[in-house]
Every structure is written in structure tokens, then in C-alpha cells.
Design an enzyme around this catalytic site. Structure first.
Site, mmCIF file in Angstrom:
data_model
loop_
_atom_site.group_PDB
_atom_site.id
_atom_site.type_symbol
_atom_site.label_atom_id
_atom_site.label_comp_id
_atom_site.label_asym_id
_atom_site.label_seq_id
_atom_site.Cartn_x
_atom_site.Cartn_y
_atom_site.Cartn_z
ATOM 1 N N HIS A 76 -21.637 -3.156 5.203
ATOM 2 C CA HIS A 76 -21.158 -2.624 6.481
ATOM 3 C C HIS A 76 -21.272 -3.700 7.561
ATOM 4 C CE1 HIS A 76 -20.722 0.490 9.711
ATOM 5 N NE2 HIS A 76 -21.446 -0.407 10.373
ATOM 6 N N GLU A 77 -22.413 -4.377 7.605
ATOM 7 C CA GLU A 77 -22.594 -5.438 8.598
ATOM 8 C C GLU A 77 -21.678 -6.628 8.314
ATOM 9 O OE1 GLU A 77 -24.239 -4.802 11.233
ATOM 10 O OE2 GLU A 77 -24.922 -2.885 10.422
ATOM 11 N N HIS A 108 -18.359 -6.251 9.972
ATOM 12 C CA HIS A 108 -18.256 -6.727 11.354
ATOM 13 C C HIS A 108 -17.894 -8.210 11.391
ATOM 14 C CE1 HIS A 108 -19.471 -3.125 13.393
ATOM 15 N NE2 HIS A 108 -20.657 -3.062 12.811
ATOM 16 N N GLU A 140 -16.883 1.042 13.703
ATOM 17 C CA GLU A 140 -17.798 1.495 12.657
ATOM 18 C C GLU A 140 -17.052 2.107 11.478
ATOM 19 O OE1 GLU A 140 -21.161 1.000 12.570
ATOM 20 O OE2 GLU A 140 -20.718 -0.230 14.321
#
Length: 290
Positions: free
Chosen positions: A130-131, A134, A179
Site C-alpha cells: 500500500h505504501e 504512494h 488511499e
């Protein structure tokens, strides 16, 4: 760790970016002076503050330091076709993870110890991915001012309030949409929607002692019940008021979104197209942005 994940050769951000992320980013770019503010004021502050904070107060993961976490990072980067950032583990009682990419510095991801204690290895990899999402999408351009706004509001209340009045609402709207994109990156890396949904369930109401009793199917049913609240105008207003000041969409909404995308033709087609074994074939084949 389960099955070996298929690397997604030549994966680009627009292959999996959520439509709401695209829309919110376009809107954010219309704010006069925001890019200049980031380059001349917020960027230098973030570079020094957050980099030094990690070096001083966290543990840098490597082959020699917490090697299991290092393997999770490398595998997720391989699947997402991304150069590995630095990964830090920080002692903290609030389950959280975050990432920064700063000018002239290697990007980094930070995991809190309480989050690691709450999750399985596969779920930890979903958080790491998930990070990485980004970083893949270059969200750090606008994530930096979001975090600096929080810092400024604490240290310089008047200045922070002035900034908040002009751009905070749009920044928060954008970061919530971003997100959804990064949850998709977590799914692409783990290639198991239940793992991603389980992370969201545990963030909503889990603890190391309760984790074994949680029921994922019941949580997804709960997510569908959240949708039903929008059937009338009052319910929709309450939902909007509930999320207006949040930096993340509520967990049930994120679980619903990832469940929908995991069952979509777009997701299945992306896995099949990007997992081609011939890199040249992948380069020559087009892929629509959606």
C-alpha cells in the site's frame, strides 16, 4: 508466505489508479501557488525533519536487520516493478504506516511496531505494498503538504489555520481518494483480496488478542450495510460529515472498494497483461488508462 506472486512487468501507476484519485488530483493541481509552496517552503522542511526523525528514532530494515520484513519488501517491489525504498520500523502504540519521497533523498516507508504485532506476514506485506503504491503514483508531492499542515497547525496555529482555510479540505479529499489507489497496489502485490480486506478489518476493530476471532465475511457484509445508509439524503449527509476531516476513507468503504475491484474484469485483465513473460511483448502492447 503462501504462493509465489506473479511480477507485473512494466506496471505503471495509471494501470491501477482509482478514478476518484485521477479526478481529485486534477482538481488539486488547479490550486494557485500550491506547487510553489511545496518547492520553496514545505519541501525543505520535510526533507530535514522527517529524514532525521527516522534515522534517529527508528530501526532501518535490511538483510541483516529484521530480514523477514526485508524479504517482504523486496518481493512486493519485484511484483510492482519498483525500486525498493528504505524501510524503517518505529516503536509506537498506534497501528500505522506511512511513506515519504523527498528531493535528493531515498524514499522510505515506516511501519509502527503495534501494526506489525497485529498482522500476519502476508498482511504486513499488503501494508508495505500500500505504501509502495504512494511511491509508484508519486503521491508524495501532495502527501508532504498534508503532513506539514498537521505539523504547522501544532507549531504555528495562526499560519496553520490560514493554510487550512484555503487548501486543507481539497488536500484531505485528495488523500482519501489516493488511499483507494494504494489499496489496489496492496492487492496487486499480494494477489489475494482477502489479505487486503483482513488488514482493513483489523485496523477497524482488531487487536493481537481478538485477531483470531474476527470474521472476514461478516466484515464484508458490514461494508454492504454501510452502502445502504446512502439510500436517503440524511444518511448521505451523515456519511459525508463523518469523513470530511479524515485522511483515510473509513475501513468498511475501503474493504468494499477492494472487493469490487478484485472481482472486476479490469483487475483480472491487468494481472494477465502485465504478467507476460516476454518484456518486449509487454512494451509493445498498449494499455488503456482508466
Amino acid at each position: 508466505m503462501g504462493f509465489v506472486k506473479t511480477p507485473l512487468i512494466g506496471l505503471r501507476a495509471d494501470h491501477f489508479r482509482h478514478p476518484l484519485d485521477l479526478e481529485a488530483t486534477a482538481s488539486l493541481k488547479q490550486i494557485p501557488g500550491l506547487d510553489l509552496l511545496i518547492r520553496t517552503v514545505l519541501g525543505p522542511i520535510a526533507e530535514q525533519f522527517f529524514y532525521l526523525e527516522n534515522i534517529a528514532s527508528s530501526v532501518l530494515v535490511s538483510e541483516q536487520q529484521l530480514p523477514d520484513l526485508h524479504k517482504l519488501l523486496l518481493e512486493a517491489c519485484r511484483v510492482l516493478d519498483l525500486e525498493p525504498p528504505q524501510l524503517y520500523v518505529r516503536q509506537h502504540p498506534v497501528p500505522n504506516a506511512y511513506t515519504f519521497a523527498m528531493r535528493g533523498k531515498q524514499p522510505f516507508v515506516v511501519l509502527h511496531t503495534s501494526l506489525i504485532d497485529l498482522l500476519t506476514l502476508e498482511e504486513i506485506q499488503a501494508v508495505i505494498a500500500h505504501e509502495l503504491g504512494h511511491l509508484k503514483c508519486e503521491h508524495s508531492v501532495y502527501l508532504t503538504p498534508v503532513n506539514i499542515l498537521v505539523l504547522a497547525a501544532k507549531q504555528l496555529p495562526n499560519w496553520g489555520e490560514m493554510l487550512a482555510q484555503s487548501i486543507e479540505a481539497q488536500l484531505l479529499e485528495w488523500v482519501r481518494c489516493a488511499e483507494f489507489t494504494c489499496d489496489r497496489a496492496a492487492l496487486l502485490a499480494t494477489q489475494n483480496p482477502k489479505v487486503v480486506a483482513s488488514v482493513l478489518m483489523k485496523l477497524a476493530g482488531g487487536s493481537p488478542t481478538l485477531a483470531g476471532q474476527l470474521n472476514l465475511d461478516a466484515f464484508l457484509k458490514q461494508a454492504r450495510a454501510y452502502d445502504d445508509i446512502s439510500n436517503d439524503q440524511l444518511g448521505e449527509m451523515l456519511k459525508q460529515a463523518r469523513t470530511a476531516q479524515l485522511t483515510h476513507p473509513v475501513p468498511v468503504l475501503r474493504a468494499r472498494e477492494i472487493d469490487r475491484w478484485a472481482n472486476s474484469k479490469a483487475y483480472q485483465s491487468l494481472l494477465e497483461t502485465r504478467s507476460l513473460s516476454n518484456p518486449e511483448e509487454t512494451k509493445s502492447g498498449g494499455w488503456r488508462n482508466w
